[in-house]
Design a protein around this motif. Structure first.
Motif, PDB file in Angstrom:
ATOM      1  N   LEU A  18      -0.809   5.150  47.032  1.00 46.17           N
ATOM      2  CA  LEU A  18      -1.011   3.758  47.450  1.00 46.17           C
ATOM      3  C   LEU A  18      -2.299   3.632  48.279  1.00 46.17           C
ATOM      4  CD1 LEU A  18       0.220   0.874  47.514  1.00 46.17           C
ATOM      5  CD2 LEU A  18       1.150   1.488  49.736  1.00 46.17           C
ATOM      6  N   TRP A  19      -2.506   4.556  49.219  1.00 44.09           N
ATOM      7  CA  TRP A  19      -3.710   4.497  50.060  1.00 44.09           C
ATOM      8  C   TRP A  19      -4.976   4.619  49.209  1.00 44.09           C
ATOM      9  CZ3 TRP A  19      -2.477   2.449  54.322  1.00 44.09           C
ATOM     10  CH2 TRP A  19      -1.334   2.822  55.028  1.00 44.09           C
ATOM     11  N   ASN A  20      -4.883   5.412  48.154  1.00 42.65           N
ATOM     12  CA  ASN A  20      -6.067   5.634  47.326  1.00 42.65           C
ATOM     13  C   ASN A  20      -6.343   4.491  46.360  1.00 42.65           C
ATOM     14  OD1 ASN A  20      -6.293   8.066  48.566  1.00 42.65           O
ATOM     15  ND2 ASN A  20      -5.296   9.231  46.935  1.00 42.65           N
ATOM     16  N   ALA A  21      -5.408   3.544  46.276  1.00 46.72           N
ATOM     17  CA  ALA A  21      -5.537   2.486  45.281  1.00 46.72           C
ATOM     18  C   ALA A  21      -6.712   1.544  45.566  1.00 46.72           C
ATOM     19  CB  ALA A  21      -4.242   1.691  45.214  1.00 46.72           C
ATOM     20  N   ASN A  22      -7.025   1.388  46.827  1.00 46.24           N
ATOM     21  CA  ASN A  22      -8.106   0.470  47.194  1.00 46.24           C
ATOM     22  C   ASN A  22      -8.852   1.058  48.399  1.00 46.24           C
ATOM     23  OD1 ASN A  22      -9.486  -1.737  48.574  1.00 46.24           O
ATOM     24  ND2 ASN A  22      -8.349  -3.103  47.212  1.00 46.24           N
ATOM     25  N   PRO A  23     -10.182   1.058  48.360  1.00 44.20           N
ATOM     26  CA  PRO A  23     -10.935   1.684  49.474  1.00 44.20           C
ATOM     27  C   PRO A  23     -10.690   1.029  50.830  1.00 44.20           C
ATOM     28  CG  PRO A  23     -12.405   0.976  47.700  1.00 44.20           C
ATOM     29  CD  PRO A  23     -11.041   0.542  47.312  1.00 44.20           C
ATOM     30  N   LEU A  24     -10.226  -0.233  50.826  1.00 44.40           N
ATOM     31  CA  LEU A  24      -9.997  -0.907  52.115  1.00 44.40           C
ATOM     32  C   LEU A  24      -8.664  -0.504  52.751  1.00 44.40           C
ATOM     33  CD1 LEU A  24     -11.228  -4.573  51.662  1.00 44.40           C
ATOM     34  CD2 LEU A  24     -12.169  -2.803  53.145  1.00 44.40           C
ATOM     35  N   LEU A  25      -7.744  -0.055  51.907  1.00 47.15           N
ATOM     36  CA  LEU A  25      -6.400   0.242  52.430  1.00 47.15           C
ATOM     37  C   LEU A  25      -6.378   1.332  53.503  1.00 47.15           C
ATOM     38  CD1 LEU A  25      -4.088  -0.133  49.302  1.00 47.15           C
ATOM     39  CD2 LEU A  25      -4.184  -1.569  51.340  1.00 47.15           C
ATOM     40  N   PRO A  26      -7.106   2.442  53.326  1.00 41.48           N
ATOM     41  CA  PRO A  26      -7.094   3.456  54.405  1.00 41.48           C
ATOM     42  C   PRO A  26      -7.644   2.910  55.725  1.00 41.48           C
ATOM     43  CG  PRO A  26      -8.019   4.364  52.409  1.00 41.48           C
ATOM     44  CD  PRO A  26      -7.857   2.910  52.164  1.00 41.48           C
ATOM     45  N   LEU A  27      -8.609   1.993  55.630  1.00 41.71           N
ATOM     46  CA  LEU A  27      -9.170   1.424  56.867  1.00 41.71           C
ATOM     47  C   LEU A  27      -8.150   0.497  57.541  1.00 41.71           C
ATOM     48  CD1 LEU A  27     -12.838   0.714  55.768  1.00 41.71           C
ATOM     49  CD2 LEU A  27     -11.920   2.693  56.961  1.00 41.71           C
ATOM     50  N   LEU A  28      -7.470  -0.293  56.709  1.00 37.92           N
ATOM     51  CA  LEU A  28      -6.410  -1.145  57.275  1.00 37.92           C
ATOM     52  C   LEU A  28      -5.296  -0.280  57.853  1.00 37.92           C
ATOM     53  CD1 LEU A  28      -6.142  -3.941  54.554  1.00 37.92           C
ATOM     54  CD2 LEU A  28      -7.057  -4.137  56.867  1.00 37.92           C
ATOM     55  N   GLY A  29      -4.993   0.786  57.143  1.00 34.25           N
ATOM     56  CA  GLY A  29      -3.977   1.730  57.635  1.00 34.25           C
ATOM     57  C   GLY A  29      -4.396   2.342  58.964  1.00 34.25           C
ATOM     58  N   THR A  30      -5.677   2.602  59.119  1.00 37.62           N
ATOM     59  CA  THR A  30      -6.177   3.175  60.373  1.00 37.62           C
ATOM     60  C   THR A  30      -6.024   2.177  61.515  1.00 37.62           C
ATOM     61  OG1 THR A  30      -7.777   4.434  59.112  1.00 37.62           O
ATOM     62  CG2 THR A  30      -8.178   4.271  61.462  1.00 37.62           C
ATOM     63  N   VAL A  31      -6.410   0.933  61.242  1.00 37.34           N
ATOM     64  CA  VAL A  31      -6.284  -0.096  62.291  1.00 37.34           C
ATOM     65  C   VAL A  31      -4.823  -0.192  62.740  1.00 37.34           C
ATOM     66  CG1 VAL A  31      -6.470  -2.569  62.766  1.00 37.34           C
ATOM     67  CG2 VAL A  31      -8.292  -1.408  61.508  1.00 37.34           C
ATOM     68  N   ALA A  32      -3.921  -0.276  61.751  1.00 36.63           N
ATOM     69  CA  ALA A  32      -2.490  -0.376  62.083  1.00 36.63           C
ATOM     70  C   ALA A  32      -2.023   0.900  62.792  1.00 36.63           C
ATOM     71  CB  ALA A  32      -1.687  -0.601  60.809  1.00 36.63           C
ATOM     72  N   GLY A  33      -2.510   2.034  62.318  1.00 36.27           N
ATOM     73  CA  GLY A  33      -2.099   3.314  62.899  1.00 36.27           C
ATOM     74  C   GLY A  33      -2.544   3.458  64.346  1.00 36.27           C
ATOM     75  N   VAL A  34      -3.767   3.045  64.629  1.00 38.36           N
ATOM     76  CA  VAL A  34      -4.285   3.165  66.007  1.00 38.36           C
ATOM     77  C   VAL A  34      -3.483   2.270  66.952  1.00 38.36           C
ATOM     78  CG1 VAL A  34      -6.294   2.772  67.493  1.00 38.36           C
ATOM     79  CG2 VAL A  34      -6.602   3.801  65.252  1.00 38.36           C
ATOM     80  N   VAL A  35      -3.225   1.040  66.501  1.00 35.95           N
ATOM     81  CA  VAL A  35      -2.456   0.108  67.347  1.00 35.95           C
ATOM     82  C   VAL A  35      -1.045   0.663  67.590  1.00 35.95           C
ATOM     83  CG1 VAL A  35      -1.468  -2.214  67.458  1.00 35.95           C
ATOM     84  CG2 VAL A  35      -3.800  -1.899  66.633  1.00 35.95           C
ATOM     85  N   MET A  36      -0.443   1.177  66.501  1.00 34.12           N
ATOM     86  CA  MET A  36       0.913   1.734  66.595  1.00 34.12           C
ATOM     87  C   MET A  36       0.937   2.943  67.532  1.00 34.12           C
ATOM     88  SD  MET A  36       2.853   2.653  63.136  1.00 34.12           S
ATOM     89  CE  MET A  36       4.447   3.372  62.988  1.00 34.12           C
ATOM     90  N   TYR A  37      -0.057   3.798  67.399  1.00 34.64           N
ATOM     91  CA  TYR A  37      -0.154   5.015  68.220  1.00 34.64           C
ATOM     92  C   TYR A  37      -0.218   4.651  69.710  1.00 34.64           C
ATOM     93  CZ  TYR A  37      -2.564   9.153  70.188  1.00 34.64           C
ATOM     94  OH  TYR A  37      -2.935  10.231  70.952  1.00 34.64           O
ATOM     95  N   HIS A  38      -1.112   3.716  70.023  1.00 33.67           N
ATOM     96  CA  HIS A  38      -1.274   3.332  71.431  1.00 33.67           C
ATOM     97  C   HIS A  38      -0.046   2.584  71.946  1.00 33.67           C
ATOM     98  CE1 HIS A  38      -5.334   4.636  72.500  1.00 33.67           C
ATOM     99  NE2 HIS A  38      -5.585   4.519  71.220  1.00 33.67           N
ATOM    100  N   ALA A  39       0.552   1.762  71.071  1.00 32.45           N
ATOM    101  CA  ALA A  39       1.741   1.006  71.504  1.00 32.45           C
ATOM    102  C   ALA A  39       2.884   1.977  71.825  1.00 32.45           C
ATOM    103  CB  ALA A  39       2.159   0.025  70.417  1.00 32.45           C
ATOM    104  N   ILE A  40       3.083   2.958  70.959  1.00 29.02           N
ATOM    105  CA  ILE A  40       4.184   3.908  71.193  1.00 29.02           C
ATOM    106  C   ILE A  40       3.897   4.730  72.446  1.00 29.02           C
ATOM    107  CG2 ILE A  40       5.388   5.956  70.286  1.00 29.02           C
ATOM    108  CD1 ILE A  40       4.894   4.810  67.476  1.00 29.02           C
ATOM    109  N   TYR A  41       2.663   5.226  72.546  1.00 31.13           N
ATOM    110  CA  TYR A  41       2.332   6.088  73.689  1.00 31.13           C
ATOM    111  C   TYR A  41       2.431   5.315  75.012  1.00 31.13           C
ATOM    112  CZ  TYR A  41      -0.131   9.208  76.794  1.00 31.13           C
ATOM    113  OH  TYR A  41      -0.441  10.016  77.854  1.00 31.13           O
ATOM    114  N   ALA A  42       1.842   4.118  75.024  1.00 29.08           N
ATOM    115  CA  ALA A  42       1.886   3.318  76.262  1.00 29.08           C
ATOM    116  C   ALA A  42       3.327   2.925  76.580  1.00 29.08           C
ATOM    117  CB  ALA A  42       1.006   2.080  76.119  1.00 29.08           C
TER     118      ALA A  42
END
Lengths: 283, 167
Positions: B91-115
Protein backbone atom coordinates in the motif's frame (compact mmCIF):
# COMPACT_ATOMS: atom_id res chain seq x y z
CA UNK A 1 1.66 -18.69 2.50
CA UNK A 2 1.29 -14.94 2.77
CA UNK A 3 -1.38 -15.38 5.44
CA UNK A 4 1.01 -17.49 7.55
CA UNK A 5 3.65 -14.81 7.19
CA UNK A 6 1.16 -12.15 8.33
CA UNK A 7 0.06 -14.27 11.27
CA UNK A 8 3.69 -14.72 12.33
CA UNK A 9 4.29 -10.99 12.05
CA UNK A 10 1.03 -10.27 13.86
CA UNK A 11 1.97 -12.58 16.74
CA UNK A 12 5.47 -11.11 16.98
CA UNK A 13 4.02 -7.61 16.87
CA UNK A 14 1.62 -8.29 19.72
CA UNK A 15 4.31 -10.06 21.72
CA UNK A 16 6.76 -7.17 21.39
CA UNK A 17 4.00 -4.64 22.10
CA UNK A 18 3.19 -6.51 25.29
CA UNK A 19 6.91 -6.53 26.17
CA UNK A 20 7.09 -2.76 25.59
CA UNK A 21 4.08 -2.11 27.85
CA UNK A 22 5.53 -4.46 30.47
CA UNK A 23 8.88 -2.65 30.45
CA UNK A 24 7.11 0.67 30.87
CA UNK A 25 5.02 -0.72 33.73
CA UNK A 26 8.07 -2.19 35.43
CA UNK A 27 9.71 1.25 35.43
CA UNK A 28 12.57 1.36 37.92
CA UNK A 29 12.45 -2.43 38.34
CA UNK A 30 13.74 -2.76 34.78
CA UNK A 31 16.73 -0.68 35.84
CA UNK A 32 19.04 -3.67 35.43
CA UNK A 33 18.38 -3.82 31.70
CA UNK A 34 18.87 -0.08 31.38
CA UNK A 35 22.12 -0.23 33.36
CA UNK A 36 23.40 -3.10 31.20
CA UNK A 37 22.60 -1.22 28.00
CA UNK A 38 24.19 1.94 29.42
CA UNK A 39 27.39 0.01 30.17
CA UNK A 40 27.56 -1.00 26.52
CA UNK A 41 26.60 2.38 25.09
CA UNK A 42 28.70 4.67 27.30
CA UNK A 43 32.13 3.80 25.80
CA UNK A 44 30.66 4.11 22.30
CA UNK A 45 29.14 7.43 23.22
CA UNK A 46 32.42 8.69 24.64
CA UNK A 47 34.09 7.69 21.39
CA UNK A 48 31.46 9.45 19.25
CA UNK A 49 31.59 12.55 21.48
CA UNK A 50 35.38 12.66 21.16
CA UNK A 51 35.32 12.20 17.41
CA UNK A 52 32.69 14.87 16.86
CA UNK A 53 34.23 17.46 19.17
CA UNK A 54 35.20 19.84 16.32
CA UNK A 55 31.62 19.68 15.06
CA UNK A 56 30.32 20.57 18.52
CA UNK A 57 32.74 23.49 18.82
CA UNK A 58 32.13 25.57 15.71
CA UNK A 59 34.54 28.26 16.90
CA UNK A 60 37.39 25.83 17.13
CA UNK A 61 36.68 23.64 14.17
CA UNK A 62 39.68 24.96 12.24
CA UNK A 63 37.98 24.96 8.88
CA UNK A 64 40.68 24.40 6.31
CA UNK A 65 41.80 27.35 4.26
CA UNK A 66 41.46 26.82 0.54
CA UNK A 67 44.38 24.93 -0.87
CA UNK A 68 45.97 27.24 -3.38
CA UNK A 69 48.21 24.91 -5.18
CA UNK A 70 47.67 21.62 -6.89
CA UNK A 71 51.17 20.38 -6.21
CA UNK A 72 50.78 17.13 -4.36
CA UNK A 73 53.61 17.71 -1.91
CA UNK A 74 52.29 21.09 -0.92
CA UNK A 75 48.77 19.74 -0.54
CA UNK A 76 50.05 17.11 1.81
CA UNK A 77 52.02 19.68 3.76
CA UNK A 78 49.03 22.01 4.01
CA UNK A 79 46.75 19.26 5.19
CA UNK A 80 49.30 18.14 7.75
CA UNK A 81 49.64 21.70 9.07
CA UNK A 82 45.88 22.13 9.14
CA UNK A 83 45.59 18.99 11.21
CA UNK A 84 48.16 20.45 13.57
CA UNK A 85 46.27 23.77 13.77
CA UNK A 86 43.01 21.96 14.53
CA UNK A 87 44.69 19.98 17.28
CA UNK A 88 46.28 23.11 18.75
CA UNK A 89 43.03 25.05 18.60
CA UNK A 90 41.28 22.16 20.26
CA UNK A 91 43.92 22.09 23.00
CA UNK A 92 43.68 25.85 23.43
CA UNK A 93 39.92 25.69 23.64
CA UNK A 94 40.10 22.90 26.23
CA UNK A 95 42.77 24.80 28.17
CA UNK A 96 40.63 27.93 28.30
CA UNK A 97 37.64 25.94 29.49
CA UNK A 98 39.69 24.21 32.15
CA UNK A 99 41.18 27.55 33.25
CA UNK A 100 37.68 28.97 33.66
CA UNK A 101 36.60 25.93 35.66
CA UNK A 102 39.73 26.17 37.79
CA UNK A 103 38.97 29.82 38.48
CA UNK A 104 35.46 28.86 39.52
CA UNK A 105 36.78 26.08 41.76
CA UNK A 106 39.26 28.47 43.39
CA UNK A 107 36.54 31.03 44.05
CA UNK A 108 34.64 28.40 46.09
CA UNK A 109 37.46 26.49 47.78
CA UNK A 110 35.20 24.94 50.41
CA UNK A 111 33.91 22.40 47.87
CA UNK A 112 35.54 19.40 46.22
CA UNK A 113 35.04 19.19 42.50
CA UNK A 114 35.12 16.55 39.84
CA UNK A 115 35.42 17.59 36.21
CA UNK A 116 33.33 15.68 33.68
CA UNK A 117 32.89 15.84 29.95
CA UNK A 118 29.42 16.08 28.44
CA UNK A 119 29.10 13.11 26.10
CA UNK A 120 25.49 13.38 25.07
CA UNK A 121 22.11 14.95 25.49
CA UNK A 122 18.81 13.36 26.22
CA UNK A 123 17.35 11.97 23.01
CA UNK A 124 13.92 13.19 24.07
CA UNK A 125 13.16 16.73 22.92
CA UNK A 126 10.92 17.18 25.96
CA UNK A 127 13.56 16.50 28.60
CA UNK A 128 16.50 18.73 29.45
CA UNK A 129 19.24 16.33 30.48
CA UNK A 130 22.87 15.81 29.54
CA UNK A 131 25.00 12.73 29.99
CA UNK A 132 28.48 13.03 31.47
CA UNK A 133 31.38 10.60 31.38
CA UNK A 134 31.72 10.17 35.17
CA UNK A 135 29.76 7.81 37.34
CA UNK A 136 29.62 6.03 40.66
CA UNK A 137 33.12 4.63 40.14
CA UNK A 138 34.38 8.25 40.28
CA UNK A 139 32.38 9.04 43.40
CA UNK A 140 29.36 10.57 41.71
CA UNK A 141 26.00 10.25 43.42
CA UNK A 142 22.48 11.51 42.68
CA UNK A 143 21.65 15.02 43.95
CA UNK A 144 25.18 16.39 43.52
CA UNK A 145 25.09 19.96 42.11
CA UNK A 146 26.69 20.54 38.71
CA UNK A 147 28.36 23.78 37.62
CA UNK A 148 29.98 25.25 34.54
CA UNK A 149 32.35 28.19 34.38
CA UNK A 150 29.40 30.58 34.04
CA UNK A 151 27.24 29.23 36.82
CA UNK A 152 24.80 26.56 37.87
CA UNK A 153 24.08 23.81 35.32
CA UNK A 154 21.85 21.39 37.18
CA UNK A 155 21.84 18.36 39.39
CA UNK A 156 22.89 14.72 39.03
CA UNK A 157 19.76 12.55 38.96
CA UNK A 158 21.08 9.12 38.07
CA UNK A 159 24.52 7.57 38.03
CA UNK A 160 25.79 4.28 36.68
CA UNK A 161 29.34 3.03 37.19
CA UNK A 162 30.80 5.09 34.36
CA UNK A 163 28.24 7.74 33.41
CA UNK A 164 25.62 10.01 34.93
CA UNK A 165 22.53 11.93 33.89
CA UNK A 166 22.36 15.59 34.81
CA UNK A 167 19.02 17.40 34.95
CA UNK A 168 19.53 20.93 33.62
CA UNK A 169 18.06 23.96 35.35
CA UNK A 170 16.22 24.68 32.08
CA UNK A 171 13.95 21.67 32.70
CA UNK A 172 10.56 22.73 34.12
CA UNK A 173 10.72 19.96 36.74
CA UNK A 174 13.76 21.40 38.49
CA UNK A 175 13.12 24.29 40.88
CA UNK A 176 16.06 26.33 42.17
CA UNK A 177 15.63 28.75 45.05
CA UNK A 178 17.48 31.93 44.16
CA UNK A 179 18.15 35.41 45.48
CA UNK A 180 18.37 38.65 43.52
CA UNK A 181 21.81 39.95 44.47
CA UNK A 182 20.97 43.67 44.40
CA UNK A 183 17.63 43.66 46.22
CA UNK A 184 18.05 40.42 48.25
CA UNK A 185 14.57 39.31 47.13
CA UNK A 186 14.08 35.57 46.92
CA UNK A 187 12.19 33.58 44.32
CA UNK A 188 11.99 30.30 42.51
CA UNK A 189 13.79 29.72 39.24
CA UNK A 190 12.56 27.06 36.85
CA UNK A 191 12.92 26.14 33.20
CA UNK A 192 10.33 27.28 30.73
CA UNK A 193 11.56 25.63 27.55
CA UNK A 194 14.89 24.81 25.93
CA UNK A 195 17.44 27.34 27.22
CA UNK A 196 14.79 29.51 28.89
CA UNK A 197 14.30 30.28 32.57
CA UNK A 198 11.56 31.99 34.55
CA UNK A 199 11.68 33.48 38.03
CA UNK A 200 8.44 33.10 40.01
CA UNK A 201 7.01 33.97 43.43
CA UNK A 202 8.55 37.42 43.60
CA UNK A 203 6.66 39.77 45.96
CA UNK A 204 4.84 42.59 44.16
CA UNK A 205 6.65 45.26 46.17
CA UNK A 206 10.11 43.97 45.21
CA UNK A 207 12.12 46.33 43.04
CA UNK A 208 13.52 44.36 40.12
CA UNK A 209 15.01 45.42 36.85
CA UNK A 210 16.64 43.90 33.82
CA UNK A 211 20.28 43.15 34.47
CA UNK A 212 19.83 42.03 38.08
CA UNK A 213 22.03 39.05 38.88
CA UNK A 214 20.67 35.90 40.53
CA UNK A 215 22.51 33.55 42.84
CA UNK A 216 21.33 30.40 44.59
CA UNK A 217 19.92 31.17 48.03
CA UNK A 218 20.61 27.79 49.61
CA UNK A 219 17.02 27.64 50.85
CA UNK A 220 15.64 24.14 50.64
CA UNK A 221 19.09 22.65 51.02
CA UNK A 222 19.20 21.27 47.49
CA UNK A 223 21.94 23.61 46.20
CA UNK A 224 24.79 25.41 47.95
CA UNK A 225 24.27 29.16 48.33
CA UNK A 226 25.83 31.89 46.18
CA UNK A 227 26.23 30.03 42.91
CA UNK A 228 25.61 32.19 39.87
CA UNK A 229 22.22 31.28 38.36
CA UNK A 230 21.45 33.90 35.69
CA UNK A 231 20.48 37.47 34.86
CA UNK A 232 17.00 38.99 34.73
CA UNK A 233 16.14 40.11 31.22
CA UNK A 234 12.58 41.36 31.73
CA UNK A 235 10.07 41.74 34.55
CA UNK A 236 6.28 41.25 34.33
CA UNK A 237 4.23 43.02 37.00
CA UNK A 238 0.46 42.87 36.51
CA UNK A 239 -1.98 44.48 38.92
CA UNK A 240 -4.21 41.42 39.13
CA UNK A 241 -1.35 39.04 39.97
CA UNK A 242 -0.29 38.06 43.47
CA UNK A 243 3.37 37.78 42.50
CA UNK A 244 5.48 39.31 39.79
CA UNK A 245 7.60 37.16 37.52
CA UNK A 246 10.72 37.65 35.45
CA UNK A 247 12.43 36.11 32.45
CA UNK A 248 15.96 35.02 33.17
CA UNK A 249 18.91 34.39 30.90
CA UNK A 250 21.61 32.03 32.04
CA UNK A 251 25.17 32.84 30.99
CA UNK A 252 25.56 29.19 30.07
CA UNK A 253 25.03 28.02 26.52
CA UNK A 254 23.21 24.80 27.36
CA UNK A 255 23.25 23.53 23.81
CA UNK A 256 27.03 23.56 23.72
CA UNK A 257 28.05 22.37 27.16
CA UNK A 258 31.37 20.55 27.03
CA UNK A 259 32.93 20.39 30.48
CA UNK A 260 31.22 20.65 33.83
CA UNK A 261 32.27 20.56 37.46
CA UNK A 262 30.41 18.40 39.93
CA UNK A 263 30.49 19.32 43.61
CA UNK A 264 31.17 16.03 45.32
CA UNK A 265 31.22 17.07 48.98
CA UNK A 266 27.90 18.88 49.19
CA UNK A 267 25.23 16.95 51.06
CA UNK A 268 21.72 18.05 50.17
CA UNK A 269 19.54 18.51 53.22
CA UNK A 270 16.53 16.29 53.67
CA UNK A 271 13.98 18.76 55.00
CA UNK A 272 10.98 16.49 54.48
CA UNK A 273 10.78 15.29 58.12
CA UNK A 274 10.90 18.89 59.35
CA UNK A 275 8.21 20.01 56.93
CA UNK A 276 5.81 17.16 57.72
CA UNK A 277 2.65 18.26 59.53
CA UNK A 278 2.62 16.77 63.02
CA UNK A 279 -0.29 14.50 63.76
CA UNK A 280 -2.83 16.10 66.15
CA UNK A 281 -2.43 14.95 69.70
CA UNK A 282 -5.14 12.59 70.83
CA UNK A 283 -6.90 13.65 73.99
CA UNK B 1 20.59 -12.24 8.18
CA UNK B 2 21.57 -9.15 6.17
CA UNK B 3 18.76 -7.12 7.68
CA UNK B 4 19.80 -8.25 11.16
CA UNK B 5 23.42 -7.14 10.62
CA UNK B 6 22.19 -3.92 9.06
CA UNK B 7 20.07 -3.24 12.14
CA UNK B 8 22.91 -4.07 14.55
CA UNK B 9 25.17 -1.58 12.77
CA UNK B 10 22.67 1.14 12.01
CA UNK B 11 20.49 1.41 15.10
CA UNK B 12 23.21 2.07 17.75
CA UNK B 13 24.80 4.55 15.36
CA UNK B 14 21.49 6.37 14.94
CA UNK B 15 20.95 6.46 18.72
CA UNK B 16 24.45 7.81 19.36
CA UNK B 17 24.17 10.42 16.62
CA UNK B 18 20.79 11.52 17.96
CA UNK B 19 22.27 11.93 21.43
CA UNK B 20 25.77 13.22 20.78
CA UNK B 21 25.82 14.98 17.43
CA UNK B 22 22.42 16.25 16.29
CA UNK B 23 21.81 18.48 19.36
CA UNK B 24 25.04 20.33 18.53
CA UNK B 25 24.18 21.23 14.96
CA UNK B 26 23.84 24.99 14.28
CA UNK B 27 20.12 25.05 15.14
CA UNK B 28 19.79 23.09 18.37
CA UNK B 29 16.03 23.61 18.52
CA UNK B 30 15.68 21.63 15.30
CA UNK B 31 16.30 18.04 16.30
CA UNK B 32 15.20 15.41 13.84
CA UNK B 33 14.07 12.05 15.23
CA UNK B 34 16.73 10.10 13.37
CA UNK B 35 15.85 6.73 14.91
CA UNK B 36 12.16 7.20 14.13
CA UNK B 37 12.93 8.08 10.51
CA UNK B 38 15.20 5.06 10.01
CA UNK B 39 12.89 2.54 11.67
CA UNK B 40 9.77 3.96 10.04
CA UNK B 41 11.40 4.02 6.61
CA UNK B 42 12.31 0.36 7.01
CA UNK B 43 8.77 -0.57 8.06
CA UNK B 44 7.24 1.43 5.22
CA UNK B 45 9.55 -0.16 2.68
CA UNK B 46 9.42 -3.70 3.98
CA UNK B 47 6.56 -5.25 5.91
CA UNK B 48 8.48 -8.03 7.57
CA UNK B 49 9.21 -9.17 11.09
CA UNK B 50 12.64 -7.57 11.09
CA UNK B 51 11.01 -4.12 10.96
CA UNK B 52 9.31 -4.86 14.26
CA UNK B 53 12.56 -6.10 15.79
CA UNK B 54 14.30 -2.94 14.60
CA UNK B 55 11.59 -0.84 16.26
CA UNK B 56 11.94 -2.72 19.53
CA UNK B 57 15.74 -2.54 19.57
CA UNK B 58 15.72 1.13 18.48
CA UNK B 59 13.24 2.04 21.22
CA UNK B 60 15.33 0.29 23.86
CA UNK B 61 18.44 2.16 22.73
CA UNK B 62 16.64 5.51 22.84
CA UNK B 63 15.27 4.81 26.30
CA UNK B 64 18.76 3.95 27.51
CA UNK B 65 19.99 7.37 26.40
CA UNK B 66 17.07 9.20 27.95
CA UNK B 67 16.17 10.08 31.50
CA UNK B 68 12.47 9.65 30.81
CA UNK B 69 10.44 6.61 31.91
CA UNK B 70 12.11 3.45 30.66
CA UNK B 71 9.96 2.04 27.86
CA UNK B 72 8.26 5.32 26.87
CA UNK B 73 10.18 5.85 23.64
CA UNK B 74 10.06 2.14 22.97
CA UNK B 75 6.28 2.13 23.18
CA UNK B 76 5.92 5.22 20.99
CA UNK B 77 8.34 3.98 18.35
CA UNK B 78 6.92 0.48 18.38
CA UNK B 79 3.26 1.50 18.01
CA UNK B 80 4.11 3.74 15.04
CA UNK B 81 6.23 1.03 13.39
CA UNK B 82 3.65 -1.66 14.07
CA UNK B 83 0.95 0.43 12.41
CA UNK B 84 3.12 1.13 9.36
CA UNK B 85 4.17 -2.50 9.17
CA UNK B 86 0.64 -3.89 9.39
CA UNK B 87 -0.72 -1.48 6.79
CA UNK B 88 1.84 -3.10 4.52
CA UNK B 89 4.53 -2.10 2.07
CA UNK B 90 2.39 -2.76 -1.04
CA UNK B 91 0.00 0.00 0.00
CA UNK B 92 2.80 2.45 0.90
CA UNK B 93 4.49 1.76 -2.41
CA UNK B 94 1.33 2.40 -4.39
CA UNK B 95 1.80 6.15 -4.48
CA UNK B 96 4.96 8.22 -3.84
CA UNK B 97 3.01 10.61 -1.60
CA UNK B 98 1.74 7.91 0.74
CA UNK B 99 5.05 7.30 2.59
CA UNK B 100 5.33 11.05 3.21
CA UNK B 101 1.78 11.22 4.54
CA UNK B 102 2.55 8.15 6.61
CA UNK B 103 5.60 9.93 8.01
CA UNK B 104 3.61 13.01 8.98
CA UNK B 105 1.03 10.83 10.73
CA UNK B 106 3.77 8.69 12.26
CA UNK B 107 5.69 11.64 13.70
CA UNK B 108 2.55 13.15 15.23
CA UNK B 109 1.55 9.74 16.64
CA UNK B 110 5.05 9.13 18.02
CA UNK B 111 5.18 12.47 19.83
CA UNK B 112 1.58 12.18 21.05
CA UNK B 113 2.22 8.74 22.57
CA UNK B 114 5.56 9.73 24.07
CA UNK B 115 4.31 13.03 25.50
CA UNK B 116 1.19 11.24 26.77
CA UNK B 117 3.30 8.69 28.64
CA UNK B 118 5.44 11.49 30.12
CA UNK B 119 2.30 13.26 31.26
CA UNK B 120 0.85 10.07 32.76
CA UNK B 121 4.13 9.53 34.61
CA UNK B 122 3.85 12.97 36.16
CA UNK B 123 6.18 15.06 33.98
CA UNK B 124 5.22 18.67 33.49
CA UNK B 125 4.58 19.51 29.86
CA UNK B 126 3.52 22.70 28.20
CA UNK B 127 1.38 21.12 25.48
CA UNK B 128 1.07 24.23 23.35
CA UNK B 129 4.79 24.95 23.46
CA UNK B 130 5.54 21.29 22.79
CA UNK B 131 3.28 21.28 19.74
CA UNK B 132 4.80 24.45 18.32
CA UNK B 133 8.46 24.08 19.24
CA UNK B 134 8.89 20.30 19.11
CA UNK B 135 6.23 18.49 17.09
CA UNK B 136 5.82 20.95 14.24
CA UNK B 137 9.56 21.27 13.44
CA UNK B 138 9.91 17.50 13.85
CA UNK B 139 7.14 16.89 11.29
CA UNK B 140 8.95 19.01 8.70
CA UNK B 141 12.45 17.75 9.49
CA UNK B 142 11.52 14.09 9.71
CA UNK B 143 9.48 14.24 6.50
CA UNK B 144 12.40 15.93 4.74
CA UNK B 145 14.72 13.20 6.00
CA UNK B 146 12.23 10.59 4.86
CA UNK B 147 12.62 11.88 1.31
CA UNK B 148 16.13 10.43 1.51
CA UNK B 149 15.55 7.52 3.86
CA UNK B 150 12.55 5.90 2.21
CA UNK B 151 13.98 5.47 -1.31
CA UNK B 152 17.21 4.19 0.25
CA UNK B 153 15.33 1.75 2.47
CA UNK B 154 13.28 0.55 -0.51
CA UNK B 155 16.40 0.00 -2.52
CA UNK B 156 18.06 -2.00 0.26
CA UNK B 157 14.83 -3.92 0.93
CA UNK B 158 14.59 -4.87 -2.73
CA UNK B 159 18.21 -5.96 -2.89
CA UNK B 160 17.89 -8.30 0.08
CA UNK B 161 14.41 -9.63 -0.68
CA UNK B 162 14.33 -13.31 -1.60
CA UNK B 163 13.08 -14.01 -5.10
CA UNK B 164 9.43 -15.10 -5.08
CA UNK B 165 8.90 -18.55 -6.55
CA UNK B 166 5.36 -19.57 -7.37
CA UNK B 167 4.59 -23.24 -7.52
Amino acid sequence: MRRFSFLGRFSLGLLLLAAAVLLLALGQRAGGLRAALTRVLTPLQQFVAQQTLPLRQPGSSGAPAPVLTQVAELQERVSSLQGEVTRLRESESQRLLLAQLLKLARSNPEYSYLAAQVIGRDVSPYLQYVLVDRGRADGLLPDMPVLAADGLVGIVTEATASAAKVLLITDPTLVVNVRVQRSRVEGQLRGSGPGLLRLDFLPMEAQLEAGDQLVTSGIGGKFPPNLQAGTITSVRRRDYDVFQEADVQSAINFSNLELVLIITNFTPLDLAPLLATPAPATP
Amino acid sequence: MTQLLLGIGLLPLAALLQSSVLPHLPFPALRPDLMLVIVLAWNLARSHRDGLLWAFAGGLLLDTLSAGPFGAMLLALFVVSLTANFIGAPLWNANPLLPLLGTVAGVVMYHAIYAGVLWLWGWQLDWRAAAISVVLPAVFLDTALMLLAYPLARRIARSIALPQVSL
